[in-house]
Design a protein around this motif. Sequence first.
Motif, PDB file in Angstrom:
ATOM      1  N   LEU A  59      24.106  -7.692 -13.766  1.00 22.76           N
ATOM      2  CA  LEU A  59      22.953  -7.314 -14.111  1.00 22.76           C
ATOM      3  C   LEU A  59      21.664  -8.162 -13.934  1.00 22.76           C
ATOM      4  O   LEU A  59      20.562  -7.681 -13.746  1.00 22.76           O
ATOM      5  N   ALA A  60      21.848  -9.353 -13.923  1.00 22.75           N
ATOM      6  CA  ALA A  60      20.673 -10.274 -14.190  1.00 22.75           C
ATOM      7  C   ALA A  60      20.313 -10.229 -12.429  1.00 22.75           C
ATOM      8  O   ALA A  60      19.000 -10.215 -12.229  1.00 22.75           O
ATOM      9  N   LEU A  61      21.093 -10.077 -11.378  1.00 23.65           N
ATOM     10  CA  LEU A  61      20.716 -10.145 -10.008  1.00 23.65           C
ATOM     11  C   LEU A  61      20.246  -8.767  -9.870  1.00 23.65           C
ATOM     12  O   LEU A  61      18.983  -8.803  -9.362  1.00 23.65           O
ATOM     13  N   LEU A  62      20.675  -7.757 -10.444  1.00 28.21           N
ATOM     14  CA  LEU A  62      19.945  -6.264 -10.202  1.00 28.21           C
ATOM     15  C   LEU A  62      18.594  -6.376 -10.914  1.00 28.21           C
ATOM     16  O   LEU A  62      17.354  -6.071 -10.156  1.00 28.21           O
ATOM     17  N   VAL A  63      18.285  -6.906 -12.093  1.00 29.11           N
ATOM     18  CA  VAL A  63      17.004  -6.971 -12.528  1.00 29.11           C
ATOM     19  C   VAL A  63      16.314  -7.888 -11.782  1.00 29.11           C
ATOM     20  O   VAL A  63      14.906  -7.579 -11.357  1.00 29.11           O
ATOM     21  N   THR A  64      16.623  -8.997 -11.194  1.00 24.05           N
ATOM     22  CA  THR A  64      16.052  -9.641 -10.244  1.00 24.05           C
ATOM     23  C   THR A  64      15.584  -9.101  -8.987  1.00 24.05           C
ATOM     24  O   THR A  64      14.201  -9.195  -8.443  1.00 24.05           O
ATOM     25  N   ILE A  65      16.485  -8.410  -8.644  1.00 23.76           N
ATOM     26  CA  ILE A  65      16.079  -7.662  -7.228  1.00 23.76           C
ATOM     27  C   ILE A  65      15.104  -6.734  -7.386  1.00 23.76           C
ATOM     28  O   ILE A  65      14.152  -6.635  -6.575  1.00 23.76           O
ATOM     29  N   VAL A  66      15.155  -5.724  -8.480  1.00 23.17           N
ATOM     30  CA  VAL A  66      14.102  -4.714  -8.901  1.00 23.17           C
ATOM     31  C   VAL A  66      12.879  -5.409  -9.060  1.00 23.17           C
ATOM     32  O   VAL A  66      11.610  -4.873  -8.503  1.00 23.17           O
ATOM     33  N   THR A  67      12.917  -6.332  -9.806  1.00 20.92           N
ATOM     34  CA  THR A  67      11.682  -7.084 -10.094  1.00 20.92           C
ATOM     35  C   THR A  67      10.744  -7.628  -8.909  1.00 20.92           C
ATOM     36  O   THR A  67       9.741  -7.354  -8.768  1.00 20.92           O
ATOM     37  N   THR A  68      11.646  -8.446  -8.067  1.00 23.38           N
ATOM     38  CA  THR A  68      11.143  -8.927  -6.875  1.00 23.38           C
ATOM     39  C   THR A  68      10.617  -7.657  -5.886  1.00 23.38           C
ATOM     40  O   THR A  68       9.532  -7.810  -5.215  1.00 23.38           O
ATOM     41  N   PHE A  69      11.475  -6.728  -5.822  1.00 23.87           N
ATOM     42  CA  PHE A  69      10.876  -5.557  -4.949  1.00 23.87           C
ATOM     43  C   PHE A  69       9.352  -5.093  -5.506  1.00 23.87           C
ATOM     44  O   PHE A  69       8.671  -4.958  -4.836  1.00 23.87           O
ATOM     45  N   LEU A  70       9.388  -4.927  -6.811  1.00 19.62           N
ATOM     46  CA  LEU A  70       7.992  -4.401  -7.301  1.00 19.62           C
ATOM     47  C   LEU A  70       7.197  -5.644  -7.045  1.00 19.62           C
ATOM     48  O   LEU A  70       5.830  -5.095  -6.755  1.00 19.62           O
ATOM     49  N   PHE A  71       7.271  -6.671  -7.246  1.00 20.02           N
ATOM     50  CA  PHE A  71       6.086  -7.698  -6.896  1.00 20.02           C
ATOM     51  C   PHE A  71       5.870  -7.580  -5.212  1.00 20.02           C
ATOM     52  O   PHE A  71       4.592  -7.850  -5.065  1.00 20.02           O
ATOM     53  N   THR A  72       6.896  -7.433  -4.396  1.00 12.22           N
ATOM     54  CA  THR A  72       6.737  -7.442  -2.888  1.00 12.22           C
ATOM     55  C   THR A  72       6.082  -6.264  -2.576  1.00 12.22           C
ATOM     56  O   THR A  72       5.458  -6.293  -1.421  1.00 12.22           O
ATOM     57  N   THR A  73       6.141  -5.170  -3.138  1.00  8.65           N
ATOM     58  CA  THR A  73       5.348  -3.804  -3.021  1.00  8.65           C
ATOM     59  C   THR A  73       4.006  -3.828  -3.527  1.00  8.65           C
ATOM     60  O   THR A  73       3.394  -2.630  -3.479  1.00  8.65           O
ATOM     61  N   GLY A  74       3.607  -4.978  -4.389  1.00  9.98           N
ATOM     62  CA  GLY A  74       2.229  -4.916  -4.787  1.00  9.98           C
ATOM     63  C   GLY A  74       2.149  -4.355  -6.294  1.00  9.98           C
ATOM     64  O   GLY A  74       1.154  -4.289  -6.608  1.00  9.98           O
ATOM     65  N   LYS A  75       3.301  -4.322  -6.832  1.00  8.66           N
ATOM     66  CA  LYS A  75       3.376  -3.837  -8.348  1.00  8.66           C
ATOM     67  C   LYS A  75       3.699  -4.754  -9.209  1.00  8.66           C
ATOM     68  O   LYS A  75       4.568  -4.714  -9.792  1.00  8.66           O
ATOM     69  N   ARG A  76       2.821  -5.759  -9.114  1.00  6.96           N
ATOM     70  CA  ARG A  76       3.124  -7.070 -10.065  1.00  6.96           C
ATOM     71  C   ARG A  76       3.151  -6.800 -11.566  1.00  6.96           C
ATOM     72  O   ARG A  76       4.024  -7.274 -12.113  1.00  6.96           O
ATOM     73  N   HIS A  77       2.275  -5.857 -12.192  1.00 11.11           N
ATOM     74  CA  HIS A  77       2.354  -5.677 -13.442  1.00 11.11           C
ATOM     75  C   HIS A  77       3.522  -4.765 -13.727  1.00 11.11           C
ATOM     76  O   HIS A  77       4.114  -4.965 -14.532  1.00 11.11           O
ATOM     77  N   ALA A  78       4.026  -3.765 -12.815  1.00 14.63           N
ATOM     78  CA  ALA A  78       5.287  -3.026 -13.044  1.00 14.63           C
ATOM     79  C   ALA A  78       6.296  -4.090 -13.074  1.00 14.63           C
ATOM     80  O   ALA A  78       7.292  -3.762 -14.014  1.00 14.63           O
ATOM     81  N   GLY A  79       6.414  -4.964 -12.207  1.00 19.76           N
ATOM     82  CA  GLY A  79       7.555  -6.030 -12.088  1.00 19.76           C
ATOM     83  C   GLY A  79       7.689  -6.313 -13.720  1.00 19.76           C
ATOM     84  O   GLY A  79       8.871  -6.829 -13.837  1.00 19.76           O
ATOM     85  N   LEU A  80       6.410  -7.056 -14.006  1.00 21.44           N
ATOM     86  CA  LEU A  80       6.741  -7.947 -15.254  1.00 21.44           C
ATOM     87  C   LEU A  80       7.016  -6.967 -16.395  1.00 21.44           C
ATOM     88  O   LEU A  80       7.781  -7.416 -17.191  1.00 21.44           O
ATOM     89  N   PHE A  81       6.579  -5.604 -16.474  1.00 19.29           N
ATOM     90  CA  PHE A  81       6.771  -4.942 -17.450  1.00 19.29           C
ATOM     91  C   PHE A  81       8.270  -4.676 -17.336  1.00 19.29           C
ATOM     92  O   PHE A  81       8.963  -4.415 -18.585  1.00 19.29           O
ATOM     93  N   VAL A  82       9.148  -4.496 -16.373  1.00 15.00           N
ATOM     94  CA  VAL A  82      10.371  -4.024 -16.178  1.00 15.00           C
ATOM     95  C   VAL A  82      11.248  -5.421 -16.663  1.00 15.00           C
ATOM     96  O   VAL A  82      12.083  -5.111 -17.472  1.00 15.00           O
ATOM     97  N   LEU A  83      11.010  -6.514 -16.084  1.00 14.53           N
ATOM     98  CA  LEU A  83      11.667  -7.872 -16.800  1.00 14.53           C
ATOM     99  C   LEU A  83      11.458  -7.836 -18.197  1.00 14.53           C
ATOM    100  O   LEU A  83      12.432  -8.095 -18.680  1.00 14.53           O
TER     101      LEU A  83
END
Length: 186
Positions: A36-60
Amino acid sequence: MDSDSWRIVVRCKLCCEGGLVSSPQKKTSRPKTAVLALLVTIVTTFLFTTGKRHAGLFVLTTVLSGAFLNTLLKLAFARVRPDLVAPLTPVSTLSFLSGHAAISAVCYLTLGLMLTQTQASRSVRIHLIMTAAILALLVGVSRIYLGVHFPSDVLAGWCFGTSWALICQMLMSYFQRTERIEQPSN
Protein backbone atom coordinates in the motif's frame (compact mmCIF):
# COMPACT_ATOMS: atom_id res chain seq x y z
CA MET A 1 -13.32 2.64 28.67
CA ASP A 2 -11.29 3.71 31.71
CA SER A 3 -7.73 5.01 31.53
CA ASP A 4 -6.13 1.70 32.62
CA SER A 5 -7.92 -0.14 29.81
CA TRP A 6 -6.72 2.46 27.30
CA ARG A 7 -3.15 2.00 28.50
CA ILE A 8 -3.39 -1.77 28.04
CA VAL A 9 -4.86 -1.40 24.55
CA VAL A 10 -2.21 1.12 23.49
CA ARG A 11 0.58 -1.00 24.98
CA CYS A 12 -0.67 -4.11 23.16
CA LYS A 13 -0.94 -2.17 19.92
CA LEU A 14 2.59 -0.78 20.29
CA CYS A 15 4.01 -4.19 21.11
CA CYS A 16 2.30 -6.06 18.28
CA GLU A 17 2.56 -3.45 15.55
CA GLY A 18 5.36 -1.17 16.67
CA GLY A 19 8.15 -3.70 16.61
CA LEU A 20 8.72 -4.39 20.31
CA VAL A 21 7.88 -8.09 19.93
CA SER A 22 7.84 -10.40 16.99
CA SER A 23 4.44 -11.91 16.21
CA PRO A 24 3.01 -13.91 13.31
CA GLN A 25 0.61 -11.03 12.57
CA LYS A 26 3.47 -8.58 12.31
CA LYS A 27 5.20 -10.79 9.75
CA THR A 28 2.07 -11.12 7.60
CA SER A 29 1.06 -7.47 7.77
CA ARG A 30 4.40 -5.99 6.75
CA PRO A 31 4.19 -6.88 3.05
CA LYS A 32 0.61 -5.58 2.85
CA THR A 33 1.65 -2.27 4.40
CA ALA A 34 4.64 -2.12 2.08
CA VAL A 35 2.44 -2.75 -0.97
CA LEU A 36 0.00 0.00 0.00
CA ALA A 37 2.84 2.40 0.79
CA LEU A 38 4.43 1.61 -2.56
CA LEU A 39 1.11 2.16 -4.35
CA VAL A 40 0.56 5.53 -2.66
CA THR A 41 4.14 6.51 -3.50
CA ILE A 42 3.70 5.51 -7.16
CA VAL A 43 0.45 7.48 -7.50
CA THR A 44 1.86 10.51 -5.71
CA THR A 45 5.03 10.57 -7.81
CA PHE A 46 2.95 10.04 -10.97
CA LEU A 47 0.90 13.12 -10.11
CA PHE A 48 4.06 15.12 -9.34
CA THR A 49 5.73 14.12 -12.61
CA THR A 50 2.63 15.02 -14.63
CA GLY A 51 2.64 18.52 -13.14
CA LYS A 52 -0.13 17.93 -10.60
CA ARG A 53 1.88 18.74 -7.48
CA HIS A 54 -1.07 19.94 -5.39
CA ALA A 55 -3.14 16.88 -6.35
CA GLY A 56 -0.22 14.64 -5.33
CA LEU A 57 0.10 16.30 -1.93
CA PHE A 58 -3.66 16.09 -1.42
CA VAL A 59 -3.73 12.36 -2.26
CA LEU A 60 -0.84 11.63 0.09
CA THR A 61 -2.42 13.64 2.91
CA THR A 62 -5.87 12.06 2.54
CA VAL A 63 -4.56 8.47 2.55
CA LEU A 64 -2.26 9.03 5.53
CA SER A 65 -4.91 10.86 7.56
CA GLY A 66 -7.47 8.14 6.74
CA ALA A 67 -5.08 5.46 8.00
CA PHE A 68 -4.44 7.44 11.18
CA LEU A 69 -8.17 7.94 11.80
CA ASN A 70 -8.75 4.21 11.30
CA THR A 71 -6.20 3.44 14.03
CA LEU A 72 -7.93 5.83 16.42
CA LEU A 73 -11.33 4.27 15.70
CA LYS A 74 -10.00 0.76 16.23
CA LEU A 75 -8.54 1.76 19.59
CA ALA A 76 -11.77 3.51 20.59
CA PHE A 77 -13.97 0.46 19.90
CA ALA A 78 -11.46 -2.09 21.28
CA ARG A 79 -13.49 -5.15 20.18
CA VAL A 80 -11.93 -8.60 20.55
CA ARG A 81 -11.54 -11.02 17.65
CA PRO A 82 -14.16 -13.69 16.94
CA ASP A 83 -13.55 -17.07 18.55
CA LEU A 84 -16.36 -18.98 16.83
CA VAL A 85 -13.92 -20.77 14.51
CA ALA A 86 -10.18 -21.24 14.57
CA PRO A 87 -8.69 -18.50 12.38
CA LEU A 88 -6.65 -19.61 9.37
CA THR A 89 -4.03 -17.01 10.22
CA PRO A 90 -2.93 -15.95 13.72
CA VAL A 91 -3.79 -12.39 14.77
CA SER A 92 -3.40 -10.57 18.04
CA THR A 93 -4.80 -7.10 17.41
CA LEU A 94 -8.29 -5.72 17.92
CA SER A 95 -11.18 -6.70 15.66
CA PHE A 96 -13.57 -3.77 15.14
CA LEU A 97 -13.39 -2.17 12.69
CA SER A 98 -11.47 -4.35 10.28
CA GLY A 99 -8.23 -2.50 9.70
CA HIS A 100 -7.55 -4.39 6.47
CA ALA A 101 -11.02 -3.61 5.06
CA ALA A 102 -10.85 0.01 6.21
CA ILE A 103 -7.30 0.71 5.05
CA SER A 104 -7.84 -1.03 1.71
CA ALA A 105 -11.00 1.02 1.17
CA VAL A 106 -9.27 4.22 2.32
CA CYS A 107 -6.24 3.56 0.15
CA TYR A 108 -7.72 2.01 -2.99
CA LEU A 109 -10.93 4.04 -3.11
CA THR A 110 -9.25 7.31 -2.18
CA LEU A 111 -6.53 6.75 -4.78
CA GLY A 112 -9.10 5.69 -7.39
CA LEU A 113 -11.39 8.64 -6.74
CA MET A 114 -8.54 11.13 -6.50
CA LEU A 115 -7.05 9.88 -9.76
CA THR A 116 -10.45 10.17 -11.46
CA GLN A 117 -10.39 13.83 -10.50
CA THR A 118 -7.20 14.24 -12.54
CA GLN A 119 -8.45 12.45 -15.67
CA ALA A 120 -10.78 13.83 -18.35
CA SER A 121 -11.59 10.48 -20.01
CA ARG A 122 -14.83 8.90 -18.73
CA SER A 123 -13.65 5.36 -19.53
CA VAL A 124 -10.43 5.88 -17.57
CA ARG A 125 -12.40 7.21 -14.59
CA ILE A 126 -14.78 4.20 -14.64
CA HIS A 127 -11.83 1.80 -14.87
CA LEU A 128 -10.08 3.45 -11.90
CA ILE A 129 -13.19 3.36 -9.69
CA MET A 130 -14.10 -0.24 -10.56
CA THR A 131 -10.56 -1.48 -9.98
CA ALA A 132 -10.40 0.26 -6.60
CA ALA A 133 -13.81 -1.09 -5.51
CA ILE A 134 -12.95 -4.67 -6.51
CA LEU A 135 -9.63 -4.56 -4.65
CA ALA A 136 -11.28 -3.22 -1.48
CA LEU A 137 -14.06 -5.84 -1.74
CA LEU A 138 -11.59 -8.71 -2.13
CA VAL A 139 -9.55 -7.64 0.89
CA GLY A 140 -12.64 -7.46 3.11
CA VAL A 141 -14.02 -10.81 1.99
CA SER A 142 -10.64 -12.43 2.62
CA ARG A 143 -10.74 -11.27 6.27
CA ILE A 144 -14.06 -13.02 6.83
CA TYR A 145 -12.85 -16.14 5.00
CA LEU A 146 -9.75 -16.28 7.22
CA GLY A 147 -12.00 -16.22 10.29
CA VAL A 148 -10.28 -13.20 11.82
CA HIS A 149 -13.26 -10.81 11.62
CA PHE A 150 -16.98 -10.76 12.13
CA PRO A 151 -18.81 -9.64 8.96
CA SER A 152 -19.85 -6.50 10.86
CA ASP A 153 -16.16 -5.62 11.38
CA VAL A 154 -15.54 -5.76 7.64
CA LEU A 155 -18.75 -3.90 6.80
CA ALA A 156 -17.78 -1.14 9.24
CA GLY A 157 -14.30 -0.97 7.69
CA TRP A 158 -15.80 -0.65 4.21
CA CYS A 159 -18.27 2.01 5.39
CA PHE A 160 -15.52 4.05 7.01
CA GLY A 161 -13.16 3.73 4.05
CA THR A 162 -15.86 4.53 1.49
CA SER A 163 -17.10 7.51 3.49
CA TRP A 164 -13.55 8.83 3.85
CA ALA A 165 -12.87 8.43 0.13
CA LEU A 166 -16.12 10.22 -0.83
CA ILE A 167 -15.46 13.09 1.61
CA CYS A 168 -11.96 13.48 0.17
CA GLN A 169 -13.34 13.42 -3.38
CA MET A 170 -15.79 16.20 -2.52
CA LEU A 171 -12.95 18.23 -1.00
CA MET A 172 -10.78 17.70 -4.05
CA SER A 173 -13.65 18.76 -6.35
CA TYR A 174 -14.07 21.91 -4.30
CA PHE A 175 -10.33 22.64 -4.41
CA GLN A 176 -10.31 22.10 -8.17
CA ARG A 177 -13.23 24.49 -8.65
CA THR A 178 -11.44 27.12 -6.57
CA GLU A 179 -8.20 26.39 -8.51
CA ARG A 180 -6.21 25.27 -5.45
CA ILE A 181 -5.67 21.87 -7.09
CA GLU A 182 -4.90 21.30 -10.76
CA GLN A 183 -7.74 20.60 -13.21
CA PRO A 184 -8.17 17.23 -15.02
CA SER A 185 -6.18 16.65 -18.20
CA ASN A 186 -6.24 14.16 -21.08
